[in-house]
Design a protein around this motif. Structure first.
Motif, PDB file in Angstrom:
ATOM      1  N   SER A  50      26.212   1.844 -38.099  1.00  0.00           N
ATOM      2  CA  SER A  50      24.794   2.186 -38.173  1.00  0.00           C
ATOM      3  C   SER A  50      23.956   1.364 -37.217  1.00  0.00           C
ATOM      4  O   SER A  50      22.802   1.700 -36.966  1.00  0.00           O
ATOM      5  N   HIS A  51      24.546   0.280 -36.690  1.00  0.00           N
ATOM      6  CA  HIS A  51      23.803  -0.575 -35.763  1.00  0.00           C
ATOM      7  C   HIS A  51      24.539  -0.688 -34.427  1.00  0.00           C
ATOM      8  O   HIS A  51      24.495  -1.723 -33.773  1.00  0.00           O
ATOM      9  N   ALA A  52      25.194   0.385 -34.026  1.00  0.00           N
ATOM     10  CA  ALA A  52      25.942   0.355 -32.775  1.00  0.00           C
ATOM     11  C   ALA A  52      25.022   0.221 -31.572  1.00  0.00           C
ATOM     12  O   ALA A  52      25.462  -0.172 -30.495  1.00  0.00           O
ATOM     13  N   ASN A  53      23.731   0.564 -31.742  1.00  0.00           N
ATOM     14  CA  ASN A  53      22.825   0.504 -30.602  1.00  0.00           C
ATOM     15  C   ASN A  53      22.400  -0.923 -30.264  1.00  0.00           C
ATOM     16  O   ASN A  53      21.654  -1.126 -29.307  1.00  0.00           O
ATOM     17  N   ILE A  54      22.867  -1.925 -31.020  1.00  0.00           N
ATOM     18  CA  ILE A  54      22.453  -3.294 -30.728  1.00  0.00           C
ATOM     19  C   ILE A  54      23.431  -3.982 -29.781  1.00  0.00           C
ATOM     20  O   ILE A  54      23.245  -5.150 -29.458  1.00  0.00           O
ATOM     21  N   VAL A  55      24.493  -3.317 -29.344  1.00  0.00           N
ATOM     22  CA  VAL A  55      25.462  -3.944 -28.447  1.00  0.00           C
ATOM     23  C   VAL A  55      24.793  -4.242 -27.116  1.00  0.00           C
ATOM     24  O   VAL A  55      23.829  -3.586 -26.710  1.00  0.00           O
ATOM     25  N   ALA A  56      25.319  -5.251 -26.429  1.00  0.00           N
ATOM     26  CA  ALA A  56      24.744  -5.667 -25.154  1.00  0.00           C
ATOM     27  C   ALA A  56      25.058  -4.627 -24.086  1.00  0.00           C
ATOM     28  O   ALA A  56      26.236  -4.388 -23.780  1.00  0.00           O
ATOM     29  N   PRO A  57      24.068  -3.989 -23.498  1.00  0.00           N
ATOM     30  CA  PRO A  57      24.338  -2.982 -22.459  1.00  0.00           C
ATOM     31  C   PRO A  57      24.953  -3.633 -21.220  1.00  0.00           C
ATOM     32  O   PRO A  57      24.535  -4.704 -20.785  1.00  0.00           O
ATOM     33  N   GLY A  58      25.968  -3.001 -20.677  1.00  0.00           N
ATOM     34  CA  GLY A  58      26.658  -3.536 -19.511  1.00  0.00           C
ATOM     35  C   GLY A  58      27.873  -4.352 -19.869  1.00  0.00           C
ATOM     36  O   GLY A  58      28.765  -4.525 -19.034  1.00  0.00           O
ATOM     37  N   TYR A  59      27.957  -4.875 -21.091  1.00  0.00           N
ATOM     38  CA  TYR A  59      29.079  -5.723 -21.499  1.00  0.00           C
ATOM     39  C   TYR A  59      29.864  -5.135 -22.669  1.00  0.00           C
ATOM     40  O   TYR A  59      30.956  -5.606 -22.964  1.00  0.00           O
ATOM     41  N   ALA A  60      29.307  -4.149 -23.346  1.00  0.00           N
ATOM     42  CA  ALA A  60      29.990  -3.505 -24.459  1.00  0.00           C
ATOM     43  C   ALA A  60      30.783  -2.312 -23.943  1.00  0.00           C
ATOM     44  O   ALA A  60      30.312  -1.541 -23.095  1.00  0.00           O
ATOM     45  N   ALA A  61      31.989  -2.171 -24.449  1.00  0.00           N
ATOM     46  CA  ALA A  61      32.842  -1.047 -24.044  1.00  0.00           C
ATOM     47  C   ALA A  61      32.293   0.257 -24.589  1.00  0.00           C
ATOM     48  O   ALA A  61      31.453   0.285 -25.504  1.00  0.00           O
ATOM     49  N   LEU A  62      32.775   1.356 -24.034  1.00  0.00           N
ATOM     50  CA  LEU A  62      32.275   2.663 -24.424  1.00  0.00           C
ATOM     51  C   LEU A  62      32.532   2.938 -25.905  1.00  0.00           C
ATOM     52  O   LEU A  62      31.678   3.519 -26.597  1.00  0.00           O
ATOM     53  N   GLU A  63      33.685   2.496 -26.417  1.00  0.00           N
ATOM     54  CA  GLU A  63      33.994   2.756 -27.822  1.00  0.00           C
ATOM     55  C   GLU A  63      33.065   1.990 -28.757  1.00  0.00           C
ATOM     56  O   GLU A  63      32.895   2.379 -29.926  1.00  0.00           O
ATOM     57  N   GLN A  64      32.455   0.886 -28.289  1.00  0.00           N
ATOM     58  CA  GLN A  64      31.511   0.161 -29.126  1.00  0.00           C
ATOM     59  C   GLN A  64      30.187   0.903 -29.246  1.00  0.00           C
ATOM     60  O   GLN A  64      29.392   0.612 -30.158  1.00  0.00           O
ATOM     61  N   CYS A  65      29.967   1.810 -28.332  1.00  0.00           N
ATOM     62  CA  CYS A  65      28.731   2.598 -28.367  1.00  0.00           C
ATOM     63  C   CYS A  65      28.879   3.879 -29.184  1.00  0.00           C
ATOM     64  O   CYS A  65      27.896   4.611 -29.369  1.00  0.00           O
ATOM     65  N   ASN A  66      30.097   4.142 -29.616  1.00  0.00           N
ATOM     66  CA  ASN A  66      30.359   5.359 -30.389  1.00  0.00           C
ATOM     67  C   ASN A  66      30.643   4.980 -31.838  1.00  0.00           C
ATOM     68  O   ASN A  66      31.647   4.322 -32.125  1.00  0.00           O
ATOM     69  N   PRO A  67      29.782   5.357 -32.779  1.00  0.00           N
ATOM     70  CA  PRO A  67      29.985   4.961 -34.182  1.00  0.00           C
ATOM     71  C   PRO A  67      31.285   5.473 -34.778  1.00  0.00           C
ATOM     72  O   PRO A  67      31.799   4.880 -35.735  1.00  0.00           O
ATOM     73  N   LYS A  68      31.853   6.534 -34.228  1.00  0.00           N
ATOM     74  CA  LYS A  68      33.058   7.114 -34.798  1.00  0.00           C
ATOM     75  C   LYS A  68      34.336   6.636 -34.111  1.00  0.00           C
ATOM     76  O   LYS A  68      35.422   7.017 -34.534  1.00  0.00           O
ATOM     77  N   ALA A  69      34.201   5.836 -33.068  1.00  0.00           N
ATOM     78  CA  ALA A  69      35.384   5.395 -32.318  1.00  0.00           C
ATOM     79  C   ALA A  69      36.001   4.158 -32.963  1.00  0.00           C
ATOM     80  O   ALA A  69      35.317   3.374 -33.645  1.00  0.00           O
ATOM     81  N   THR A  70      37.301   4.003 -32.731  1.00  0.00           N
ATOM     82  CA  THR A  70      38.010   2.816 -33.214  1.00  0.00           C
ATOM     83  C   THR A  70      37.906   1.717 -32.160  1.00  0.00           C
ATOM     84  O   THR A  70      38.240   1.930 -30.989  1.00  0.00           O
ATOM     85  N   VAL A  71      37.439   0.554 -32.583  1.00  0.00           N
ATOM     86  CA  VAL A  71      37.247  -0.575 -31.663  1.00  0.00           C
ATOM     87  C   VAL A  71      38.422  -1.523 -31.803  1.00  0.00           C
ATOM     88  O   VAL A  71      38.707  -2.008 -32.910  1.00  0.00           O
ATOM     89  N   THR A  72      39.097  -1.769 -30.700  1.00  0.00           N
ATOM     90  CA  THR A  72      40.258  -2.657 -30.691  1.00  0.00           C
ATOM     91  C   THR A  72      39.982  -3.869 -29.796  1.00  0.00           C
ATOM     92  O   THR A  72      38.868  -4.029 -29.262  1.00  0.00           O
ATOM     93  N   ALA A  73      41.015  -4.695 -29.618  1.00  0.00           N
ATOM     94  CA  ALA A  73      40.870  -5.877 -28.764  1.00  0.00           C
ATOM     95  C   ALA A  73      40.660  -5.510 -27.302  1.00  0.00           C
ATOM     96  O   ALA A  73      40.231  -6.361 -26.507  1.00  0.00           O
ATOM     97  N   GLN A  74      40.918  -4.257 -26.918  1.00  0.00           N
ATOM     98  CA  GLN A  74      40.674  -3.836 -25.542  1.00  0.00           C
ATOM     99  C   GLN A  74      39.192  -3.848 -25.203  1.00  0.00           C
ATOM    100  O   GLN A  74      38.826  -3.877 -24.030  1.00  0.00           O
ATOM    101  N   ALA A  75      38.333  -3.836 -26.219  1.00  0.00           N
ATOM    102  CA  ALA A  75      36.898  -3.957 -25.974  1.00  0.00           C
ATOM    103  C   ALA A  75      36.557  -5.326 -25.396  1.00  0.00           C
ATOM    104  O   ALA A  75      35.659  -5.447 -24.543  1.00  0.00           O
ATOM    105  N   ASP A  76      37.265  -6.357 -25.836  1.00  0.00           N
ATOM    106  CA  ASP A  76      37.041  -7.692 -25.267  1.00  0.00           C
ATOM    107  C   ASP A  76      37.485  -7.750 -23.799  1.00  0.00           C
ATOM    108  O   ASP A  76      36.890  -8.481 -22.999  1.00  0.00           O
ATOM    109  N   LEU A  77      38.519  -6.999 -23.442  1.00  0.00           N
ATOM    110  CA  LEU A  77      38.942  -6.960 -22.042  1.00  0.00           C
ATOM    111  C   LEU A  77      37.855  -6.344 -21.171  1.00  0.00           C
ATOM    112  O   LEU A  77      37.579  -6.827 -20.060  1.00  0.00           O
ATOM    113  N   TYR A  78      37.221  -5.285 -21.661  1.00  0.00           N
ATOM    114  CA  TYR A  78      36.109  -4.683 -20.919  1.00  0.00           C
ATOM    115  C   TYR A  78      34.994  -5.706 -20.707  1.00  0.00           C
ATOM    116  O   TYR A  78      34.441  -5.833 -19.608  1.00  0.00           O
TER     117      TYR A  78
END
Length: 406
Positions: free
Chosen positions: A166-194
């Motif tokens: 519900s608060h996916a829009n608070i991620v840092a733009p430019g540093y958050a992976a695409l899946e962090q911007c999608n409320p229905k996506a599964t976020v894994t450790a690959q987001a930290d690599l991005y």
């Protein structure tokens, strides 16, 4: 919060939707610390009790994986129904402030810092945790050591999905992976690599990359501001980490860091030497080159030597020639001193019962001289092209004359 007045809190320095951050002082040691707790807005949530347990459990897992580039956790406890986690406070500017004031850093420094942050993220992943907010604002530079520390590890990464989505829009733009911007996506450790790839881009350019949703539609050459002269393989590694789709990125941080290192550094000298010492492969169908040794000449059997007429006469001729050379040879001049001669005489006289055969030597010399004269005369009276009446020029079948002269 009292906690037996162990910590003295200061005004909050960070108030988010999920957490609140306070600087504090440990009273007995006067050391500065950071204390985090859940935001007061979550206290009315029906699952607040579960959130409290999750935060305290996460704090224990963080304390079990110490790392030099992560803040040390002092302790965690619950008070007034709120969870509290006490961190070691890292003193220094953030990389966001440092780069904004001083500009981008050289490639070697950027890679050095990124390896430190990457190793800290790998320690979290090994413990089954994720940071999910790696950005220059959460990386502190320590002037005394010139190292960096990754701070603000998320305490709410394991909260119920409906809260974080519900608060996916608070991620840092430019540093958050695409899946962090999608409320229905599964976020894994690959987001930290991005986020690591985006942070490296900021260190080299002083700018944030475009938000992940835009990277699907903008070619890299249209938005990249990487400095000129960077190795092509290094640029490729950065863009590989910034792939919009998680499945297009590497699955772990370690191989990506190795890709960065290999793009800017040649292989070590010992590896080059080992590669040179390895045997070269032989193409199929081509036998390896071998050097054949020439066999040593073998002597003829004794039976063949006896069958040759010249073989009978050759030893006699050699004996006569040697005797003649001994008779005609001039004695070498004596250069020995008187002392040396006396010593030689003394040694000869010491041999009891031995006398030098002078008479035999004179008789041998006379016989050798006579035989040598006769041998030379017979060679002059008989031509070598015709067989003579003497045994020197008998017909020969083996070996030929040339072999005898040799």
């Amino acid at each position: 919060m009292s906690n037996d007045y162990k910590y003295s809190l200061k005004p909050t320095i960070g108030q988010g939707i999920f957490t609140a951050t306070y600087p504090a002082i440990e009273v007995t040691s006067s050391r500065p610390v950071i204390i985090k707790t859940l935001a007061a807005s979550l206290a009315e949530h029906e699952q607040f009790g579960q959130f409290r347990k999750q935060v305290l459990g996460l704090a224990k897992r963080l304390a079990a994986c110490p790392h030099p580039h992560l803040p040390a956790i002092w302790e965690s406890f619950a008070e007034d129904n709120f969870p509290y986690v006490v961190y070691d406070q890292i003193i220094g500017p953030t990389l966001l402030d440092k780069i904004s004031q001083e500009g981008p850093v050289p490639l070697a420094i950027a890679v050095h810092w990124l390896h430190q942050i990457g190793s800290a993220a790998m320690a979290l992943h090994k413990a089954g945790l994720k940071h999910l907010d790696i950005q220059p604002r959460n990386i502190v530079y320590r002037p005394e050591t010139q190292d960096v520390v990754l701070v603000d590890v998320s305490l709410v990464c394991e909260l119920t999905p409906e809260i974080t989505q519900s608060h996916a829009n608070i991620v840092a733009p430019g540093y958050a992976a695409l899946e962090q911007c999608n409320p229905k996506a599964t976020v894994t450790a690959q987001a930290d690599l991005y986020s690591l790839g985006a942070t490296l881009y900021f260190l080299l350019t002083g700018e944030s990359p475009p938000p992940a949703p835009l990277l699907e539609h903008i070619p890299a050459q249209d938005w990249s501001r990487l400095p000129e002269g960077l190795p092509v393989a290094f640029q490729t590694a950065i863009f590989a980490a910034l792939k919009p789709e998680a499945k297009q990125r590497q699955r772990a941080i370690a191989p990506w860091l190795a890709q960065l290192k290999g793009a800017i550094a040649p292989p070590p000298l010992d590896e080059l030497e080992q590669s040179e010492q390895k045997p070269q492969p032989v193409e199929p169908g081509i036998p390896p080159l071998t050097v054949q040794k020439t066999p040593a000449p073998t002597l003829q059997p004794e039976s063949k030597l006896k069958s040759s007429p010249t073989a009978k006469t050759r030893p006699q001729a050699e004996k006569k020639l040697k005797a003649k050379s001994k008779a005609t040879a001039k004695p070498e001049p004596r250069v020995q001193t008187q002392t040396k001669v006396k010593k030689t005489k003394t040694k000869v006289s010491d041999r009891a019962g031995e006398r030098f055969p002078v008479g035999a030597l004179l008789m041998t010399s006379v016989i050798a001289a006579s035989a040598g004269s006769g041998f030379g005369l017979s060679l002059r009276l008989n031509r070598p092209t015709e067989p003579g009446s003497t045994f020197w020029h008998v017909e020969q079948s083996f070996p030929p004359h040339d072999d005898v002269s040799q």
